[in-house]
Design a protein around this motif. Structure first.
Motif, PDB file in Angstrom:
ATOM      1  N   LEU A 221      16.051 -22.154 103.025  1.00  0.00           N
ATOM      2  CA  LEU A 221      17.039 -22.654 103.984  1.00  0.00           C
ATOM      3  C   LEU A 221      17.168 -21.734 105.195  1.00  0.00           C
ATOM      4  CD1 LEU A 221      19.881 -23.817 101.552  1.00  0.00           C
ATOM      5  CD2 LEU A 221      18.051 -25.184 102.566  1.00  0.00           C
ATOM      6  N   GLY A 222      16.321 -20.692 105.245  1.00  0.00           N
ATOM      7  CA  GLY A 222      16.349 -19.769 106.368  1.00  0.00           C
ATOM      8  C   GLY A 222      17.404 -18.689 106.262  1.00  0.00           C
ATOM      9  N   ARG A 223      18.031 -18.549 105.113  1.00  0.00           N
ATOM     10  CA  ARG A 223      19.068 -17.530 104.943  1.00  0.00           C
ATOM     11  C   ARG A 223      18.427 -16.171 104.661  1.00  0.00           C
ATOM     12  NH1 ARG A 223      22.530 -20.415 100.309  1.00  0.00           N
ATOM     13  NH2 ARG A 223      20.393 -20.493  99.484  1.00  0.00           N
ATOM     14  N   PRO A 224      18.868 -15.111 105.319  1.00  0.00           N
ATOM     15  CA  PRO A 224      18.262 -13.791 105.118  1.00  0.00           C
ATOM     16  C   PRO A 224      18.744 -13.124 103.839  1.00  0.00           C
ATOM     17  CG  PRO A 224      20.032 -13.632 106.706  1.00  0.00           C
ATOM     18  CD  PRO A 224      19.904 -15.085 106.377  1.00  0.00           C
ATOM     19  N   GLY A 225      17.869 -12.316 103.257  1.00  0.00           N
ATOM     20  CA  GLY A 225      18.220 -11.578 102.052  1.00  0.00           C
ATOM     21  C   GLY A 225      17.163 -10.539 101.743  1.00  0.00           C
ATOM     22  N   SER A 226      17.247  -9.970 100.558  1.00  0.00           N
ATOM     23  CA  SER A 226      16.277  -8.986 100.097  1.00  0.00           C
ATOM     24  C   SER A 226      15.472  -9.591  98.947  1.00  0.00           C
ATOM     25  CB  SER A 226      16.990  -7.714  99.620  1.00  0.00           C
ATOM     26  OG  SER A 226      17.696  -7.113 100.689  1.00  0.00           O
ATOM     27  N   ALA A 227      14.141  -9.447  99.013  1.00  0.00           N
ATOM     28  CA  ALA A 227      13.273 -10.024  97.999  1.00  0.00           C
ATOM     29  C   ALA A 227      13.060  -9.045  96.853  1.00  0.00           C
ATOM     30  CB  ALA A 227      11.935 -10.417  98.610  1.00  0.00           C
ATOM     31  N   VAL A 228      13.001  -9.581  95.649  1.00  0.00           N
ATOM     32  CA  VAL A 228      12.691  -8.816  94.444  1.00  0.00           C
ATOM     33  C   VAL A 228      11.619  -9.590  93.687  1.00  0.00           C
ATOM     34  CG1 VAL A 228      13.563  -7.843  92.285  1.00  0.00           C
ATOM     35  CG2 VAL A 228      15.042  -7.915  94.307  1.00  0.00           C
ATOM     36  N   VAL A 229      10.545  -8.905  93.303  1.00  0.00           N
ATOM     37  CA  VAL A 229       9.436  -9.554  92.607  1.00  0.00           C
ATOM     38  C   VAL A 229       9.397  -9.078  91.158  1.00  0.00           C
ATOM     39  CG1 VAL A 229       6.927  -9.830  92.502  1.00  0.00           C
ATOM     40  CG2 VAL A 229       8.104  -9.835  94.714  1.00  0.00           C
ATOM     41  N   ASP A 250      21.197 -12.230  98.504  1.00  0.00           N
ATOM     42  CA  ASP A 250      22.095 -11.868  99.598  1.00  0.00           C
ATOM     43  C   ASP A 250      22.823 -10.604  99.155  1.00  0.00           C
ATOM     44  OD1 ASP A 250      24.246 -11.508 101.313  1.00  0.00           O
ATOM     45  OD2 ASP A 250      24.771 -13.629 101.408  1.00  0.00           O
ATOM     46  N   THR A 251      22.375  -9.452  99.630  1.00  0.00           N
ATOM     47  CA  THR A 251      22.948  -8.188  99.173  1.00  0.00           C
ATOM     48  C   THR A 251      24.269  -7.854  99.855  1.00  0.00           C
ATOM     49  OG1 THR A 251      21.492  -7.045 100.738  1.00  0.00           O
ATOM     50  CG2 THR A 251      20.753  -7.184  98.446  1.00  0.00           C
ATOM     51  N   GLY A 252      24.698  -8.687 100.793  1.00  0.00           N
ATOM     52  CA  GLY A 252      26.026  -8.529 101.366  1.00  0.00           C
ATOM     53  C   GLY A 252      27.072  -9.088 100.411  1.00  0.00           C
ATOM     54  N   ARG A 253      26.870 -10.340  99.999  1.00  0.00           N
ATOM     55  CA  ARG A 253      27.765 -10.970  99.017  1.00  0.00           C
ATOM     56  C   ARG A 253      27.336 -10.654  97.594  1.00  0.00           C
ATOM     57  NH1 ARG A 253      27.257 -16.675  99.234  1.00  0.00           N
ATOM     58  NH2 ARG A 253      29.116 -16.696  97.907  1.00  0.00           N
ATOM     59  N   MET A 254      26.087 -10.194  97.428  1.00  0.00           N
ATOM     60  CA  MET A 254      25.473  -9.903  96.139  1.00  0.00           C
ATOM     61  C   MET A 254      25.442 -11.152  95.258  1.00  0.00           C
ATOM     62  SD  MET A 254      23.693  -7.516  95.017  1.00  0.00           S
ATOM     63  CE  MET A 254      24.139  -6.104  96.039  1.00  0.00           C
ATOM     64  N   VAL A 255      24.818 -12.194  95.804  1.00  0.00           N
ATOM     65  CA  VAL A 255      24.584 -13.423  95.059  1.00  0.00           C
ATOM     66  C   VAL A 255      23.132 -13.846  95.251  1.00  0.00           C
ATOM     67  CG1 VAL A 255      26.980 -14.218  95.223  1.00  0.00           C
ATOM     68  CG2 VAL A 255      25.324 -14.907  96.973  1.00  0.00           C
ATOM     69  N   LEU A 256      22.628 -14.590  94.287  1.00  0.00           N
ATOM     70  CA  LEU A 256      21.250 -15.065  94.344  1.00  0.00           C
ATOM     71  C   LEU A 256      21.130 -16.247  95.298  1.00  0.00           C
ATOM     72  CD1 LEU A 256      18.419 -14.666  93.054  1.00  0.00           C
ATOM     73  CD2 LEU A 256      19.084 -16.386  91.355  1.00  0.00           C
ATOM     74  N   LEU A 257      20.132 -16.191  96.181  1.00  0.00           N
ATOM     75  CA  LEU A 257      19.869 -17.294  97.112  1.00  0.00           C
ATOM     76  C   LEU A 257      18.775 -18.218  96.598  1.00  0.00           C
ATOM     77  CD1 LEU A 257      19.921 -15.418 100.552  1.00  0.00           C
ATOM     78  CD2 LEU A 257      21.789 -16.704  99.457  1.00  0.00           C
ATOM     79  N   SER A 258      17.732 -17.644  96.000  1.00  0.00           N
ATOM     80  CA  SER A 258      16.637 -18.481  95.512  1.00  0.00           C
ATOM     81  C   SER A 258      15.871 -17.767  94.406  1.00  0.00           C
ATOM     82  CB  SER A 258      15.683 -18.872  96.646  1.00  0.00           C
ATOM     83  OG  SER A 258      15.023 -17.726  97.162  1.00  0.00           O
ATOM     84  N   ARG A 259      15.187 -18.575  93.604  1.00  0.00           N
ATOM     85  CA  ARG A 259      14.336 -18.064  92.531  1.00  0.00           C
ATOM     86  C   ARG A 259      13.090 -18.940  92.478  1.00  0.00           C
ATOM     87  NH1 ARG A 259      12.668 -18.775  87.297  1.00  0.00           N
ATOM     88  NH2 ARG A 259      12.640 -16.921  85.948  1.00  0.00           N
ATOM     89  N   ASP A 260      11.965 -18.390  92.893  1.00  0.00           N
ATOM     90  CA  ASP A 260      10.695 -19.116  92.898  1.00  0.00           C
ATOM     91  C   ASP A 260       9.798 -18.545  91.810  1.00  0.00           C
ATOM     92  OD1 ASP A 260      11.714 -20.431  95.060  1.00  0.00           O
ATOM     93  OD2 ASP A 260      10.574 -19.304  96.546  1.00  0.00           O
ATOM     94  N   GLN A 261       9.320 -19.410  90.938  1.00  0.00           N
ATOM     95  CA  GLN A 261       8.460 -18.969  89.838  1.00  0.00           C
ATOM     96  C   GLN A 261       7.108 -19.664  89.928  1.00  0.00           C
ATOM     97  OE1 GLN A 261      10.062 -18.368  85.836  1.00  0.00           O
ATOM     98  NE2 GLN A 261       8.490 -19.746  85.010  1.00  0.00           N
ATOM     99  N   LYS A 262       6.051 -18.875  89.944  1.00  0.00           N
ATOM    100  CA  LYS A 262       4.683 -19.396  89.961  1.00  0.00           C
ATOM    101  C   LYS A 262       3.956 -18.866  88.731  1.00  0.00           C
ATOM    102  CE  LYS A 262       4.992 -21.493  93.966  1.00  0.00           C
ATOM    103  NZ  LYS A 262       6.468 -21.432  94.040  1.00  0.00           N
ATOM    104  N   ALA A 263       3.316 -19.760  87.988  1.00  0.00           N
ATOM    105  CA  ALA A 263       2.610 -19.365  86.770  1.00  0.00           C
ATOM    106  C   ALA A 263       1.170 -19.849  86.829  1.00  0.00           C
ATOM    107  CB  ALA A 263       3.304 -19.950  85.543  1.00  0.00           C
ATOM    108  N   THR A 264       0.280 -19.064  86.241  1.00  0.00           N
ATOM    109  CA  THR A 264      -1.118 -19.457  86.111  1.00  0.00           C
ATOM    110  C   THR A 264      -1.539 -19.305  84.658  1.00  0.00           C
ATOM    111  OG1 THR A 264      -1.911 -17.217  86.622  1.00  0.00           O
ATOM    112  CG2 THR A 264      -1.695 -18.759  88.470  1.00  0.00           C
ATOM    113  N   LEU A 265      -2.430 -20.161  84.219  1.00  0.00           N
ATOM    114  CA  LEU A 265      -3.012 -20.104  82.882  1.00  0.00           C
ATOM    115  C   LEU A 265      -4.518 -20.077  83.049  1.00  0.00           C
ATOM    116  CD1 LEU A 265      -2.770 -20.245  79.794  1.00  0.00           C
ATOM    117  CD2 LEU A 265      -2.742 -22.743  79.988  1.00  0.00           C
ATOM    118  N   ASP A 266      -5.151 -19.005  82.598  1.00  0.00           N
ATOM    119  CA  ASP A 266      -6.593 -18.823  82.782  1.00  0.00           C
ATOM    120  C   ASP A 266      -6.958 -18.886  84.267  1.00  0.00           C
ATOM    121  OD1 ASP A 266      -9.268 -18.453  82.181  1.00  0.00           O
ATOM    122  OD2 ASP A 266      -9.645 -20.581  81.774  1.00  0.00           O
ATOM    123  N   GLY A 267      -6.074 -18.326  85.107  1.00  0.00           N
ATOM    124  CA  GLY A 267      -6.338 -18.258  86.538  1.00  0.00           C
ATOM    125  C   GLY A 267      -6.066 -19.537  87.303  1.00  0.00           C
ATOM    126  N   LYS A 268      -5.614 -20.595  86.609  1.00  0.00           N
ATOM    127  CA  LYS A 268      -5.334 -21.871  87.267  1.00  0.00           C
ATOM    128  C   LYS A 268      -3.833 -22.137  87.270  1.00  0.00           C
ATOM    129  CE  LYS A 268      -9.766 -23.825  85.779  1.00  0.00           C
ATOM    130  NZ  LYS A 268     -10.443 -24.905  84.999  1.00  0.00           N
TER     131      LYS A 268
END
Length: 295
Positions: A221-229, A250-268
């Motif tokens: 949504l274009g909201r700024p924050g700090s990324a954690v991997v 969002d480390t100002g309010r200290m709430v989660l903005l998004s959570r993106d999960q990508k998984a691969t099985l045997d490289g696919k």
């Protein structure tokens, strides 16, 4: 603090003694809890995922992306309501859209594979709202806590990590880091923990193996924050599963903005374990529970 039996889908039953919980929290019962800042702790989440099935013809298949809105309202007395609404299914990539057009640009899909029938639509559903039941507490680290107990959770990273480690020890002694990696992000949105506790959870998360800060970022949504991997893997050889989770906080309010999960099985790509979640709203509200509105 009392500990309840974990539902079967949570895999284990916690056996932590009441005295242990009180000792780790280290907060006397006389300490006043932080008063709520609204009628409900509210989260509104959009989830996007690629359906694991392929559609169209065998020679010209395409994938479909599903979107849904889920909301939860939790009153300080622990009563909760859940709202859910499917937003419609559409082809994902440019190549998928071209194959979909060659398939006649359908707006509904009714497929049967391996004895399972699937019905999808490009149109948003009406949605629904339901009460979460009679339990009037908050589900925190696989135990039921009152609002006052949530407010007295440790606001220090080391103490919070120690408390969670004790809470998660039963049956998972060999995977405490994985337990912490899964549980700590929940403090940033799932229940009304004070900001100081959410900050402690964020700081504790960054101390775990396989977790790293990834600089400034923006969510969908274009909201700024700090990324954690968060990187993890399981299995070996052709059955190896690699999962990469990217949080934006969002480390100002200290709430989660998004959570993106990508998984691969045997490289696919492994769609069954991949999804993108955007937490559109996290915090207190006075608005009453209702069927989720369209975005």
């Amino acid at each position: 603090m009392t500990f309840a039996t974990v539902p079967t889908q949570r895999l284990i039953t916690l056996g932590v003694a009441l005295a242990v919980g009180a000792t780790v929290l280290g907060a006397p019962a006389a300490v006043a809890a932080t008063p709520p800042e609204g009628a409900y702790w509210h989260t509104r989440t959009m989830t996007t995922s690629t359906h694991p099935w392929q559609f169209g013809s065998k020679s010209d298949p395409y994938s479909l992306v599903q979107r849904e809105i889920s909301e939860r309202w939790s009153a300080p007395d622990g009563r909760s309501w859940f709202g859910y609404r499917e937003l419609g299914t559409l082809p994902g990539t440019v190549a998928d859209k071209k194959a979909w057009r060659r398939d006649g640009s359908p707006s509904k899909w009714n497929e049967s594979i391996a004895g399972k029938t699937l019905k999808l639509s490009a149109e948003p559903a009406k949605g629904r709202l339901a009460s979460a039941g009679r339990e009037r507490k908050f589900w925190v680290a696989e135990q039921w806590l009152t609002y006052d107990e949530v407010q007295r959770l440790p606001a220090d990273p080391s103490r919070l990590k120690a408390w969670l480690t004790k809470a998660g020890q039963a049956g998972r002694e060999d995977d405490i880091p994985g337990w912490l990696e899964y549980t700590l992000p929940e403090f940033l949105h799932d229940f009304p923990a004070p900001k100081e506790v959410r900050t402690a959870a964020y700081q504790a998360l960054l101390t775990l193996p396989g977790v790293r800060a990834d600089g400034a970022a923006k969510d969908g949504l274009g909201r700024p924050g700090s990324a954690v991997v968060l990187d993890s893997s399981s299995g070996k050889g052709k059955k190896a599963t690699v999962v990469k989770v990217r949080l934006i906080v969002d480390t100002g309010r200290m709430v989660l903005l998004s959570r993106d999960q990508k998984a691969t099985l045997d490289g696919k790509a492994f769609p069954e374990m991949s999804s993108d979640k955007t937490l559109i709203q996290v915090g207190w509200t006075d608005s009453s529970p209702a069927v989720p509105a369209l975005p």
